[in-house]
Design a protein around this motif. Sequence first.
Motif, PDB file in Angstrom:
ATOM      1  N   GLN A 293       2.349  10.301   0.745  1.00  0.00           N
ATOM      2  CA  GLN A 293       1.743   9.401   1.709  1.00  0.00           C
ATOM      3  C   GLN A 293       1.139  10.211   2.849  1.00  0.00           C
ATOM      4  N   ARG A 294       0.537   9.500   3.773  1.00  0.00           N
ATOM      5  CA  ARG A 294      -0.263  10.130   4.802  1.00  0.00           C
ATOM      6  C   ARG A 294       0.502  11.185   5.616  1.00  0.00           C
TER       7      ARG A 294
ATOM      8  N   GLY B 238      -9.231  12.299   0.500  1.00  0.00           N
ATOM      9  CA  GLY B 238      -8.284  11.320  -0.030  1.00  0.00           C
ATOM     10  C   GLY B 238      -7.920  11.513  -1.482  1.00  0.00           C
TER      11      GLY B 238
ATOM     12  N   ASN C 251       0.818  -1.206   0.000  1.00  0.00           N
ATOM     13  CA  ASN C 251       0.000   0.000   0.000  1.00  0.00           C
ATOM     14  C   ASN C 251       0.853   1.259   0.000  1.00  0.00           C
ATOM     15  N   LYS C 252       0.210   2.358  -0.340  1.00  0.00           N
ATOM     16  CA  LYS C 252       0.944   3.591  -0.580  1.00  0.00           C
ATOM     17  C   LYS C 252       1.523   4.193   0.692  1.00  0.00           C
ATOM     18  N   ASP C 253       0.932   3.929   1.848  1.00  0.00           N
ATOM     19  CA  ASP C 253       1.523   4.394   3.108  1.00  0.00           C
ATOM     20  C   ASP C 253       1.534   3.253   4.109  1.00  0.00           C
ATOM     21  N   ARG C 254       1.906   2.091   3.641  1.00  0.00           N
ATOM     22  CA  ARG C 254       1.827   0.886   4.452  1.00  0.00           C
ATOM     23  C   ARG C 254       2.694   0.950   5.704  1.00  0.00           C
TER      24      ARG C 254
ATOM     25  N   GLN D 275     -14.704   3.799   1.169  1.00  0.00           N
ATOM     26  CA  GLN D 275     -13.897   2.580   1.143  1.00  0.00           C
ATOM     27  C   GLN D 275     -14.778   1.322   1.197  1.00  0.00           C
TER      28      GLN D 275
ATOM     29  N   HIS E 155      -7.131   1.850  -5.113  1.00  0.00           N
ATOM     30  CA  HIS E 155      -7.138   1.994  -3.669  1.00  0.00           C
ATOM     31  C   HIS E 155      -6.631   3.389  -3.286  1.00  0.00           C
TER      32      HIS E 155
ATOM     33  N   HIS F 130      -7.688   6.964   7.413  1.00  0.00           N
ATOM     34  CA  HIS F 130      -7.123   5.709   6.931  1.00  0.00           C
ATOM     35  C   HIS F 130      -6.774   5.873   5.457  1.00  0.00           C
ATOM     36  N   ASP F 131      -5.545   5.468   5.096  1.00  0.00           N
ATOM     37  CA  ASP F 131      -5.120   5.536   3.692  1.00  0.00           C
ATOM     38  C   ASP F 131      -5.231   6.962   3.152  1.00  0.00           C
ATOM     39  N   SER F 132      -4.947   7.939   4.010  1.00  0.00           N
ATOM     40  CA  SER F 132      -4.977   9.368   3.640  1.00  0.00           C
ATOM     41  C   SER F 132      -6.379   9.876   3.335  1.00  0.00           C
TER      42      SER F 132
END
Length: 477
Positions: free
Chosen positions: A145-146, A160, A118-121, A318, A203, A251-253
Amino acid sequence: MADKPNIILIMTDQQRYDSIAALGFPYASTPNLDALAKNGVTFTDCHITAPSCVPSRASLFTGYYPHTTGVLSNGQAWQRTWVEQLRDAGYRCVNVGKMHTIPYNSDSGFHERYVVENKDRFMEGRWYFDEWDKALAAHGLVKQQRELYRKRDDYRERLGAFDWELPEELHSDAFVANMAKWWVNTYPPTEPLFLQVGLPGPHPPYDPPARYSEAYLKRDDLPLPKPSKEELESLPTALKEKRIHDVEVDHDSVVWSLDPTAEQMQRLWSHYLGNVTLIDDKIGELLEALRERGYLDDAIVIFTSDHGECLGEHGLIQKWSMYEVVTRVPTIIWSTAGRFQGGREVNGLCQLFDLGPTILEYAGIQPPQSFEARSLRPALEGGDWTPRTHVFCEQAGDVTLTGTDFITGVRSDRWKLVHFKGSEEGQLFDLENDPKEIHNLWGDPAHAGKRQELLDVLRDWLIESNFRTRDVMVGAR
């Protein structure tokens, strides 16, 4: 025609069924996926077994329901897959991109893995520098990322949706597709090949380069959700809590809004669809590279996603719910050597993890008898295929699903029921008369019989599943 065709499995993350023009969404620009659908077989009623990434993928790559794998929410460990059987049967097995195994870099049956997560895992305590992190670092860059988005003054207003401002070739989806092309173009030709390409988008963060979202931003006809006050008030308590949670916790930005403006929704949908169009472009390039190297002379190409996305429908963002926009995923299978007739739709109910035994059978491998997944090969070849009478979905409480311990869903051709563990609340929808799932009939006395019927189906399914997989659950494989 070879005994063992090359098998190419392309998976996106969080892509709705209705995000592809050929699948009935004319607002999308998806010419390559449209061509795949035109020449292949589209399963129009394919449903996931879990409405979040990790349990859905663990189910797909094992052939069992989430309660059997024990993987019921994101963050749970899993790594064994049926890819091992392909490897043992002589396939060169390569993964580029997202598989969502945990640990992320387990071999999981592949000879080679080029992992992108994920992009900010690395947030939430999950530190892992993947191939994408390394490529960005080699350019002296850090991915958007976030922790960086949080510094923006308009962070909470963006829902987001951001523009990718780094070099376009370093966007996550471009990077994964380009790496897959690089492997295809440089590795000595090897057959049979099993290539799994896991694209991280669409995503969130919803972050395509601006040129991809601009055309959608100019449209005034996108079917933007406008849930009514009555629908929002009728949501089960757990989903009401999710709405509030998604405003309070990013969550997830994504910072959600309980009442997004039309401008915010236009931007959200434009960035999401822009990411889909970027993915479509890169899939076209990858298929061309495979064609030039001869891999498509005899191949089966599969396109699908691990689950969908609400994008504001039902007041939600989401996944982590069991609405059709989350549970129904695009699933297209194409044979390049006439193994089955293309240009068709198959309309019966099936599940995403049914792709596992389908792949194994085309590779000449007998799927394990204990599999809960069922091969789609008869449907592809026009044989005696019986659609599922019901499909099932499971999800344990997760980072954003804090108002319930467990939800279970069952869907027939017409009806859907969602059960919330420990709650008197639930959801019951008549999909024939209410395809948008707005009118919850759970508490309607006139439908008490249907509610009990579907609860009985859930009970019997769990009993049968536990009996059927008893050896699997104690580790006897």
